[in-house]
Scaffold this active site. Structure first.
Site, short mmCIF file in Angstrom:
data_model
loop_
_atom_site.label_atom_id
_atom_site.label_comp_id
_atom_site.label_asym_id
_atom_site.label_seq_id
_atom_site.Cartn_x
_atom_site.Cartn_y
_atom_site.Cartn_z
N ILE A 34 -50.84 -5.89 12.17
CA ILE A 34 -50.83 -5.89 10.69
C ILE A 34 -49.72 -6.76 10.10
O ILE A 34 -49.62 -6.89 8.89
CB ILE A 34 -50.77 -4.45 10.10
N GLN A 96 -38.49 -6.51 21.58
CA GLN A 96 -39.58 -5.53 21.51
C GLN A 96 -39.23 -4.47 20.47
O GLN A 96 -38.12 -3.92 20.48
CB GLN A 96 -39.78 -4.88 22.89
N HIS A 102 -47.48 -3.84 25.27
CA HIS A 102 -48.56 -4.52 24.55
C HIS A 102 -48.49 -6.02 24.76
O HIS A 102 -47.43 -6.59 25.00
CB HIS A 102 -48.54 -4.18 23.06
N PHE A 103 -49.65 -6.64 24.61
CA PHE A 103 -49.81 -8.08 24.75
C PHE A 103 -50.25 -8.64 23.40
O PHE A 103 -51.23 -8.17 22.83
CB PHE A 103 -50.86 -8.41 25.83
N HIS A 104 -49.50 -9.62 22.91
CA HIS A 104 -49.86 -10.31 21.67
C HIS A 104 -50.78 -11.47 22.02
O HIS A 104 -50.47 -12.27 22.92
CB HIS A 104 -48.62 -10.91 21.01
P1 5GP Z 1 -43.13 -6.06 19.53
O1 5GP Z 1 -41.98 -6.44 18.64
O2 5GP Z 1 -42.89 -4.66 20.04
O3 5GP Z 1 -43.43 -7.05 20.61
O4 5GP Z 1 -44.42 -6.08 18.65
C1 5GP Z 1 -44.85 -5.02 17.86
C2 5GP Z 1 -45.93 -5.55 16.99
O5 5GP Z 1 -46.57 -4.46 16.38
C3 5GP Z 1 -45.43 -6.47 15.86
O6 5GP Z 1 -46.08 -7.72 15.96
C4 5GP Z 1 -45.81 -5.72 14.60
O7 5GP Z 1 -46.27 -6.59 13.60
C5 5GP Z 1 -46.91 -4.78 15.06
N1 5GP Z 1 -46.98 -3.52 14.34
C6 5GP Z 1 -45.94 -2.74 13.93
N2 5GP Z 1 -46.40 -1.63 13.34
C7 5GP Z 1 -47.75 -1.70 13.40
C8 5GP Z 1 -48.80 -0.82 12.95
O8 5GP Z 1 -48.58 0.24 12.38
N3 5GP Z 1 -50.08 -1.22 13.19
C9 5GP Z 1 -50.37 -2.40 13.81
N4 5GP Z 1 -51.66 -2.68 13.99
N5 5GP Z 1 -49.42 -3.25 14.24
C10 5GP Z 1 -48.12 -2.90 14.03
#
Ligand code: 5GP
Length: 137
Positions: A34, A96, A102-104
């Protein structure tokens, strides 16, 4: 990083908070980010409770990566993505923010990505892109 059962993706897996789902099977879930770093930014998560890549067993990881492949193929076929950045952050030291592996999958050139997790996207646009990607899944 110990596993926090109340992290936001654990809540999504339990159905406690909504997401724009694009694919689900017995081992993994794919949904839209999102705060997209580019249009069509999707996330793939294992159902297995792991915080980083180091805590997931190889067989579970294989299932998850199979979903990563499927989603990437769908982004290419449905969005016409020329390239997809695959990103995966391990630990706060890497940036993170959500403590569930998770994988982007970001359909854009690396040089065009917006800042990570910085700004909420247009939810109607994200919903429409989710529906498009899901067509191939
Ligand atoms: P990280 O920083 O852990 O690699 O990535 C977490 C990702 O989760 C970020 O890209 C962020 O935009 C996304 N994210 C955070 N909160 C939510 C949420 O409530 N729903 C969704 N779908 N994505 C989220």
């Amino acid at each position: 990083m110990s596993y926090d059962t109340n992290n936001i993706f654990a809540k999504i897996l339990r159905g406690e908070i909504p997401c724009f789902k694009i694919y689900e099977d017995d081992y993994s879930l794919a949904f839209m980010d999102i705060m997209p770093q580019a249009d069509g930014h999707a996330l793939v998560i294992p159902k297995f409770a792991a915080t980083t890549l180091l805590e997931i067993p190889a067989d579970q990881l294989t299932h998850t990566m199979t979903t990563v492949q499927k989603v990437m193929a769908a982004q290419k076929s449905e969005l016409g993505a020329e390239g997809v950045v695959l990103m995966q952050l391990n630990g706060e030291g890497a940036g993170q923010t959500v403590r569930h592996l998770h994988f982007h999958l970001i359909p854009a050139h690396l040089s065009q990505l917006k800042r990570h997790g910085a700004e909420q996207g247009d939810m109607e646009k994200i919903k429409a892109l989710a529906a498009k990607i899901a067509l191939a899944l």
